[in-house]
Design a protein around this motif. Structure first.
Motif, PDB file in Angstrom:
ATOM      1  N   ALA A   1      81.500 -15.084  41.857  1.00 15.53           N
ATOM      2  CA  ALA A   1      81.160 -14.449  43.131  1.00 15.53           C
ATOM      3  C   ALA A   1      81.729 -13.045  43.092  1.00 15.53           C
ATOM      4  N   GLY A   2      80.847 -12.052  43.077  1.00 17.71           N
ATOM      5  CA  GLY A   2      81.312 -10.678  42.880  1.00 17.71           C
ATOM      6  C   GLY A   2      80.852  -9.711  43.951  1.00 17.71           C
ATOM      7  N   GLY A   3      80.952  -8.436  43.584  1.00 18.85           N
ATOM      8  CA  GLY A   3      80.935  -7.376  44.569  1.00 18.85           C
ATOM      9  C   GLY A   3      82.423  -7.113  44.800  1.00 18.85           C
ATOM     10  N   LYS A   4      82.782  -5.832  44.932  1.00 18.04           N
ATOM     11  CA  LYS A   4      84.207  -5.467  44.939  1.00 18.04           C
ATOM     12  C   LYS A   4      85.007  -6.204  46.014  1.00 18.04           C
ATOM     13  N   GLY A   5      84.409  -6.361  47.188  1.00 22.44           N
ATOM     14  CA  GLY A   5      85.134  -7.012  48.290  1.00 22.44           C
ATOM     15  C   GLY A   5      85.437  -8.477  48.009  1.00 22.44           C
ATOM     16  N   LEU A   6      84.602  -9.130  47.213  1.00 22.06           N
ATOM     17  CA  LEU A   6      84.886 -10.538  46.893  1.00 22.06           C
ATOM     18  C   LEU A   6      85.969 -10.641  45.828  1.00 22.06           C
ATOM     19  N   ASN A   7      86.100  -9.619  44.972  1.00 27.77           N
ATOM     20  CA  ASN A   7      87.262  -9.580  44.064  1.00 27.77           C
ATOM     21  C   ASN A   7      88.540  -9.445  44.892  1.00 27.77           C
TER      22      ASN A   7
ATOM     23  N   ASP B   1      87.883  -9.820  66.329  1.00 25.48           N
ATOM     24  CA  ASP B   1      88.779 -10.404  67.341  1.00 25.48           C
ATOM     25  C   ASP B   1      89.859 -11.288  66.709  1.00 25.48           C
ATOM     26  N   GLN B   2      89.571 -11.819  65.514  1.00 24.65           N
ATOM     27  CA  GLN B   2      90.566 -12.694  64.873  1.00 24.65           C
ATOM     28  C   GLN B   2      91.318 -11.977  63.750  1.00 24.65           C
ATOM     29  N   ALA B   3      91.039 -10.683  63.562  1.00 18.98           N
ATOM     30  CA  ALA B   3      91.617  -9.987  62.400  1.00 18.98           C
ATOM     31  C   ALA B   3      92.689  -9.003  62.821  1.00 18.98           C
ATOM     32  N   ASP B   4      93.688  -8.779  61.938  1.00 18.30           N
ATOM     33  CA  ASP B   4      94.581  -7.658  62.197  1.00 18.30           C
ATOM     34  C   ASP B   4      94.471  -6.580  61.134  1.00 18.30           C
ATOM     35  N   LEU B   5      93.788  -6.904  60.055  1.00 21.89           N
ATOM     36  CA  LEU B   5      93.595  -5.893  59.016  1.00 21.89           C
ATOM     37  C   LEU B   5      92.243  -6.119  58.350  1.00 21.89           C
ATOM     38  N   LEU B   6      91.590  -5.011  57.996  1.00 18.71           N
ATOM     39  CA  LEU B   6      90.246  -5.074  57.443  1.00 18.71           C
ATOM     40  C   LEU B   6      90.196  -4.305  56.127  1.00 18.71           C
ATOM     41  N   THR B   7      89.565  -4.888  55.101  1.00 19.72           N
ATOM     42  CA  THR B   7      89.300  -4.102  53.890  1.00 19.72           C
ATOM     43  C   THR B   7      87.790  -3.929  53.755  1.00 19.72           C
ATOM     44  N   ILE B   8      87.391  -2.711  53.395  1.00 19.36           N
ATOM     45  CA  ILE B   8      85.969  -2.424  53.157  1.00 19.36           C
ATOM     46  C   ILE B   8      85.873  -1.882  51.742  1.00 19.36           C
TER      47      ILE B   8
ATOM     48  N   VAL C   1      92.338  -0.352  58.944  1.00 18.31           N
ATOM     49  CA  VAL C   1      91.265  -0.376  57.947  1.00 18.31           C
ATOM     50  C   VAL C   1      91.711   0.232  56.620  1.00 18.31           C
ATOM     51  N   LEU C   2      91.490  -0.524  55.549  1.00 16.22           N
ATOM     52  CA  LEU C   2      91.708  -0.027  54.187  1.00 16.22           C
ATOM     53  C   LEU C   2      90.331   0.160  53.576  1.00 16.22           C
ATOM     54  N   LEU C   3      90.005   1.398  53.195  1.00 13.74           N
ATOM     55  CA  LEU C   3      88.648   1.721  52.754  1.00 13.74           C
ATOM     56  C   LEU C   3      88.640   2.110  51.284  1.00 13.74           C
ATOM     57  N   ASP C   4      87.826   1.405  50.484  1.00 15.89           N
ATOM     58  CA  ASP C   4      87.695   1.737  49.066  1.00 15.89           C
ATOM     59  C   ASP C   4      86.233   1.970  48.748  1.00 15.89           C
TER      60      ASP C   4
END
Ligand code: ATP
Length: 312
Positions: free
Chosen positions: A35-41, A127-134, A161-164
């Motif tokens: 299962a790939g794509g950078k966010g799934l890594n 609503d259930q998150a405190d940190l997000l990676t994109i 938000v952490l953005l890559d």
């Protein structure tokens, strides 16, 4: 929990070949599909280090189902928006003593209706998150400022938000009033943003580069340097994170694993030093495994202790 975004996930297929023959048949015995794509890594590494997460993005068709089954098998929580078009696959041929030839599908084109539906879906997950990676590039059909819109939605709910990402999407995010907390450009991405050459071996110059007004309002800038570790700006502090020499098996996905480490460190409220040490450790551990976006948690403490942080 940590919410990870992979808008254009992929079934990553890896074909090890002794020699790649052109214009004829290549037969392969050991196929690996993940299962790939950078966010799934990023998601897999966060999960392997025992942190709560939910993975989201667009998913479609039979390939999408396969991908969701893989995540279920691995125990990775996910909540993707289903779309009609089929999720893509990406092929990497590893051949001729270390060469890597890739064939990457563009993937589905997102309709304006699905783009809007996803923002509504995303709002509920926030609503259930405190940190997000994109992570990664966007699928076709979405406007250049789509990540920027997502960052504004997260900002409205006080989610960090952490953005890559790179290119126009990264530039758009830096120009918007609501900024990501962290970006992770490499040398090439930095050069693209600054419109000039960047020398990643010259830390004094890097320190100047990271003070460019284009980065105003971004708390953390992490410039990953491969085997040289990372050069980091946090607010008005600068650091070099140095790592030991290690036996590299497969460096693909190290940047994603680094982002996973940064996400966990920041989420856990660690000190600057420990955030950087965590990120360098997850990056290193990924290079030591054959699988992409994969770490061995039992090695974590040993390598964490070997990272050194200097103020710069
Ligand atoms: P990607 O192309 O995977 O997104 P990137 O350019 O963003 O990569 P790198 O700088 O290559 O990221 O690697 C990220 C981190 O992984 C480094 O900061 C380091 O901790 C680790 N790493 C990568 N390559 C090596 C290496 N050859 N030896 C030791 N550690 C490495």
């Amino acid at each position: 929990m940590i919410l990870t975004v992979t808008l254009n996930p992929s079934i990553d297929v890896s074909y090890p070949l002794e020699h790649l023959k052109i214009d004829t048949v290549n037969r392969v015995k050991n196929v690996r599909k993940t299962a790939g794509g950078k966010g799934l890594n990023v998601s897999r590494v966060i999960h392997m280090l025992d942190h709560d997460l939910t993975a989201t993005g667009f998913i479609g068709g039979y390939f999408g189902k396969w991908l969701e089954n893989q995540l279920d098998r691995d125990g990775i929580a996910h909540d993707f928006l289903p779309i009609d078009a089929e999720t893509r696959s990406s092929i990497a041929m590893l051949h001729d003593g270390g060469k890597q030839t890739e064939i990457l599908e563009a993937g589905p084109t997102i309709t304006p209706e699905d783009a809007q539906k996803f923002l509504d879906h995303f709002d509920k997950l926030l609503d259930q998150a405190d940190l997000l990676t994109i992570s990664g590039s966007m699928p076709q059909g979405l406007p250049e400022d789509y990540y920027t819109q997502m960052i504004a939605h997260a900002g409205a709910k006080n989610v960090k938000v952490l953005l890559d990402t790179s290119g126009a999407t990264l530039k758009s995010a830096l120009e918007a009033p609501v900024k990501p907390l962290l970006i992770k450009p490499n040398e090439e991405e930095l050069a693209g943003l600054l419109n000039r050459e960047v020398d990643k071996t010259d830390y004094a110059a890097l320190k100047q580069d990271l003070q460019d007004p284009i980065f105003d309002g971004v708390d953390w800038i992490v410039v990953s340097l491969g085997s040289a570790g990372a050069f980091v700006k946090h607010q008005d502090k600068f650091y070099h994170a140095a790592i030991p020499k290690i036996q590299v098996v497969n460096p693909v996905g190290s940047g994603d694993s680094t982002l996973a480490g940064l996400a966990m460190g920041i989420h856990d409220g660690k000190s600057d030093e420990d955030i950087m040490k965590t990120a360098m450790t997850t990056g290193m551990l990924n290079t030591m495994e054959a699988e992409t976006g994969f770490v061995n948690p039992t090695k974590f403490d040993t390598y964490f202790a070997k990272v050194t942080i200097e103020n710069y």
